[in-house]
Write an enzyme that holds these catalytic residues in place. Structure first.
Site, PDB file in Angstrom:
ATOM      1  N   LYS A  84      62.271 -31.042  23.431  1.00  0.00           N
ATOM      2  CA  LYS A  84      61.107 -30.275  22.492  1.00  0.00           C
ATOM      3  C   LYS A  84      60.520 -31.718  22.247  1.00  0.00           C
ATOM      4  CE  LYS A  84      63.868 -29.408  18.524  1.00  0.00           C
ATOM      5  NZ  LYS A  84      65.269 -29.615  19.048  1.00  0.00           N
ATOM      6  N   HIS A  94      73.882 -28.178  16.378  1.00  0.00           N
ATOM      7  CA  HIS A  94      74.114 -28.052  15.174  1.00  0.00           C
ATOM      8  C   HIS A  94      75.149 -26.239  14.997  1.00  0.00           C
ATOM      9  CE1 HIS A  94      70.671 -30.260  14.130  1.00  0.00           C
ATOM     10  NE2 HIS A  94      70.749 -29.119  15.299  1.00  0.00           N
ATOM     11  N   ASN A 132      58.188 -29.857  13.333  1.00  0.00           N
ATOM     12  CA  ASN A 132      59.722 -30.440  13.293  1.00  0.00           C
ATOM     13  C   ASN A 132      59.383 -32.084  13.110  1.00  0.00           C
ATOM     14  OD1 ASN A 132      62.331 -30.370  12.479  1.00  0.00           O
ATOM     15  ND2 ASN A 132      62.650 -31.313  15.215  1.00  0.00           N
TER      16      ASN A 132
END
Length: 437
Positions: A115, A183, A138
């Site tokens: 990303k 995560h 981010n």
């Protein structure tokens, strides 16, 4: 512009993003309260003296007294103090605040891997077209700081944590590049819970750019009229072999010989396809997009050649903080001699077994370190060297490498067990590569 006057605002988490939230509300006549679970969070010295702050824990009384809570992506919504407040109090993140204010189109990018690269690619495509573009989220600048100058386009990288608290984003084009385990310590219900957070990016999006090779990237209800696809050999945007070279294609039209690109590797070519699909959906001129791809040099710490001496290449892929990212680095990797692969760190409860078929063969040696080093070494005990630290592993590699070998740091883990972030880990690798190589 939303009117926040009269709201009792609590901001959880400081740092650059938290400070951008404080500034956002103060510009609108609201003095928020700030709390952070750290006693000395980054940015504390820049917090205006008149802003109330609570450090070292969450102040539950403040939370229950709030009418609006702005939560850092670092704090899980499942935290008991937040869960108690959630019953009657709106909880948002900085991206939601941004989405309510943005006046220019937004390209929104998420995924387990790639990303940051795709975000930078689209940003450089817009810049090559002469557009006023704001790139952040981010990576780079917090989204709210992008509102401070006129923009014709915003390009945002968004994490699953940011998307959990975002509801008003109406992207002109949005993508989930891929889904693989990451995560898992924040998603106790597993991969589908993590995927559901990622898919929030498609809500209200005009165009959904999906991965034809990864069905998990489709919107929740499947392929619909908004979907445009990219893939290795299939999709609206795809790769094709022509006269011995790999080409970027769009709906049967050859766009660019990949040999003209500065970056290499199949993962970078598919990233380029996704970026082109997003740029086309945003109305960027195709010629500018292709010109940007020819010049794109990649990101630091993302499959970055940092040392090449005596016929040995040393590649820093420290940004490979999950299994899928390391898989992407290893897929199709050509090495004349031996691959010396450095793995290790905090695996965030991930399953490492997908790496097993990629690390077989008598020309692969593993060097495993850090918190989950032993678990990674078990992928191939006969070819694994287990050390406590990255530096110890590097010094051993320095005595073993020969011309034709490749040393790759692609750790499949977060860095926080031994480093402050993946950048520092990559910098240590680079320093040691030049020292021992």
């Amino acid at each position: 512009m939303t009117d926040y006057r009269g709201e009792q605002v609590v901001i959880i988490g400081l740092g650059l993003t938290g400070l951008s939230c404080v500034d956002f509300f103060r510009r609108r006549g609201v003095t928020p309260r700030v709390m952070d679970t750290r006693f000395t969070p980054p940015g504390l010295e820049k917090l205006p003296a008149d802003v109330p702050r609570h450090l070292g824990s969450l102040n539950e009384a403040w939370l229950l007294d709030a009418t609006l809570i702005v939560a850092s992506p670092g704090i899980p919504l499942s935290h008991p103090a937040l869960a108690a407040a959630a019953a009657g109090i709106a909880i948002v993140g900085d991206i939601e605040l941004f989405a309510r204010e943005a006046q220019a189109p937004v390209v929104a990018i998420t995924g387990s891997n790639g990303k940051s690269t795709v975000t930078r690619m689209v940003g450089e495509m817009a810049a090559a077209a002469g557009w006023q573009v704001g790139v952040g989220g981010n990576i780079g600048l917090p989204a709210l700081m992008l509102l401070e100058a006129p923009r014709q386009l915003y390009v945002l990288e968004l994490s699953s944590f940011q998307l959990e608290t975002t509801h008003s984003l109406k992207a002109v084009a949005a993508t989930v590049l891929n889904i693989s385990e990451d995560h898992m310590n924040r998603y106790p219900l597993g991969l589908q819970q993590y995927r559901a957070a990622k898919l929030e990016i498609y809500h209200h999006a005009a165009v959904c750019v999906v991965n034809a090779d990864d069905a998990l990237t489709l919107p929740e209800r499947g392929h619909d009229a908004r979907c445009v696809s990219f893939g290795v050999e299939r999709g609206d945007y795809y790769l094709s072999q022509r006269a011995g070279n790999t080409w970027l294609m769009a709906r049967g039209e050859p766009l660019l010989d990949c040999a003209e690109m500065t970056v290499g590797g199949r993962h970078n070519y598919t990233n380029a396809l996704a970026a082109l699909a997003l740029a086309d959906a945003s109305g960027l001129p195709r010629a500018a997009s292709l010109a940007a791809l020819r010049q794109f040099r990649g990101l630091a710490h993302r499959f970055e050649l940092v040392h090449d001496r005596h016929g040995v290449r040393w590649i820093n892929d420290s940004k490979a903080t999950n299994v899928g990212s390391t898989e992407a680095a290893l897929n199709g990797l050509a090495v004349a001699g031996t691959l010396h692969l450095l793995l290790g760190g905090d695996g965030k409860s991930a399953d490492f077994t997908p790496l097993s078929p990629l690390v077989q063969g008598d020309r692969v040696q593993l060097y495993c370190f850090g918190q989950d080093g032993a678990q990674l070494a078990s992928l191939r005990p006969d070819a694994a060297t287990l050390t406590e630290t990255l530096e110890q592993a590097m010094r051993i590699i320095g005595t073993r490498v020969r011309a034709g070998d490749l040393v790759l740091l692609s750790p499949a883990c977060a860095s926080l067990d031994q480093f402050s972030n993946f950048e520092v880990r990559g910098e240590v690798f680079t320093r040691l590569a030049r020292e021992v190589g």
